[in-house]
Write a protein that holds these residues in place. Structure first.
Motif, short mmCIF file in Angstrom:
data_model
loop_
_atom_site.label_atom_id
_atom_site.label_comp_id
_atom_site.label_asym_id
_atom_site.label_seq_id
_atom_site.Cartn_x
_atom_site.Cartn_y
_atom_site.Cartn_z
N SER A 136 42.34 36.92 27.44
CA SER A 136 41.00 37.04 28.02
C SER A 136 40.03 36.10 27.33
CB SER A 136 40.49 38.47 27.90
OG SER A 136 39.18 38.57 28.44
N GLU A 156 48.77 53.15 33.46
CA GLU A 156 47.65 53.02 34.39
C GLU A 156 46.56 52.10 33.83
OE1 GLU A 156 45.59 53.14 37.76
OE2 GLU A 156 47.56 54.04 37.51
N ARG A 178 47.78 48.51 33.81
CA ARG A 178 47.75 47.93 35.16
C ARG A 178 46.33 47.52 35.53
NH1 ARG A 178 51.05 50.97 38.03
NH2 ARG A 178 49.66 52.74 38.03
N GLU A 179 45.35 48.37 35.21
CA GLU A 179 43.96 48.07 35.54
C GLU A 179 43.47 46.80 34.83
OE1 GLU A 179 41.72 51.58 34.62
OE2 GLU A 179 42.67 52.74 36.24
N SER A 225 45.33 44.41 33.54
CA SER A 225 46.14 43.28 33.99
C SER A 225 45.67 42.74 35.33
CB SER A 225 47.61 43.67 34.07
OG SER A 225 48.11 43.96 32.80
N ASP A 226 45.18 43.63 36.20
CA ASP A 226 44.66 43.19 37.49
C ASP A 226 43.44 42.29 37.33
OD1 ASP A 226 46.61 44.54 38.89
OD2 ASP A 226 45.33 46.25 39.42
N VAL A 227 42.64 42.54 36.30
CA VAL A 227 41.41 41.78 36.08
C VAL A 227 41.65 40.57 35.17
CG1 VAL A 227 39.06 41.91 35.14
CG2 VAL A 227 40.01 43.84 36.40
N GLU A 228 42.29 40.79 34.04
CA GLU A 228 42.46 39.74 33.04
C GLU A 228 43.78 39.00 33.14
OE1 GLU A 228 40.03 38.75 30.98
OE2 GLU A 228 38.80 40.28 31.95
N GLY A 229 44.75 39.61 33.74
CA GLY A 229 46.08 39.03 33.80
C GLY A 229 46.91 39.51 32.62
#
Length: 113
Positions: free
Chosen positions: A19, A91, A94-95, A97-101
């Motif tokens: 990030s 969870e 996953r959250e 990772s969806d935003v930052e990768g």
């Protein structure tokens, strides 16, 4: 710090989140666990003279074999250990990772004989 015997097989399995916005502490807070390894923006990147351009947060499991233990034997143990660590944070991981990768990695060092 334990030094690795490069003549023995070794395996690392883990998750990396990078990030440019969140600090490693903020990543840990959002994920729910601390890191095993971290690099911060501006930290030296090895001996190259380059610097990290992002914050790198990493958790991993690392195993080194004995003379009679191969990477083939170590890999399922590392995968099982990292999965056990990931189950309670899946969870939140996953959250973020969806935003930052995020990246799942497997590194295998094979002995050369």
């Amino acid at each position: 710090m334990i030094t690795e015997d490069l003549s023995l097989d070794r395996v690392s399995v883990g998750i990396t989140i990078e990030s440019t916005i969140l600090t490693p502490e903020e990543i840990s807070q959002r994920v729910g666990i601390g890191w095993d390894e971290v690099h911060r923006i501006g930290d030296p990147r090895g001996r190259t003279g380059k610097k990290w351009e992002c914050n790198v947060w990493r958790i991993f499991e690392k195993k080194q074999g004995a003379v009679s233990t191969s990477a083939h034997d170590l890999l399922p143990v590392c995968v099982a250990d990292i999965v056990n660590r990931l189950v309670p944070i899946s969870e939140s991981l996953r959250e973020i990772s969806d935003v930052e990768g995020g990246e799942f990695f497997i590194q295998i060092g094979r002995a050369h004989v």
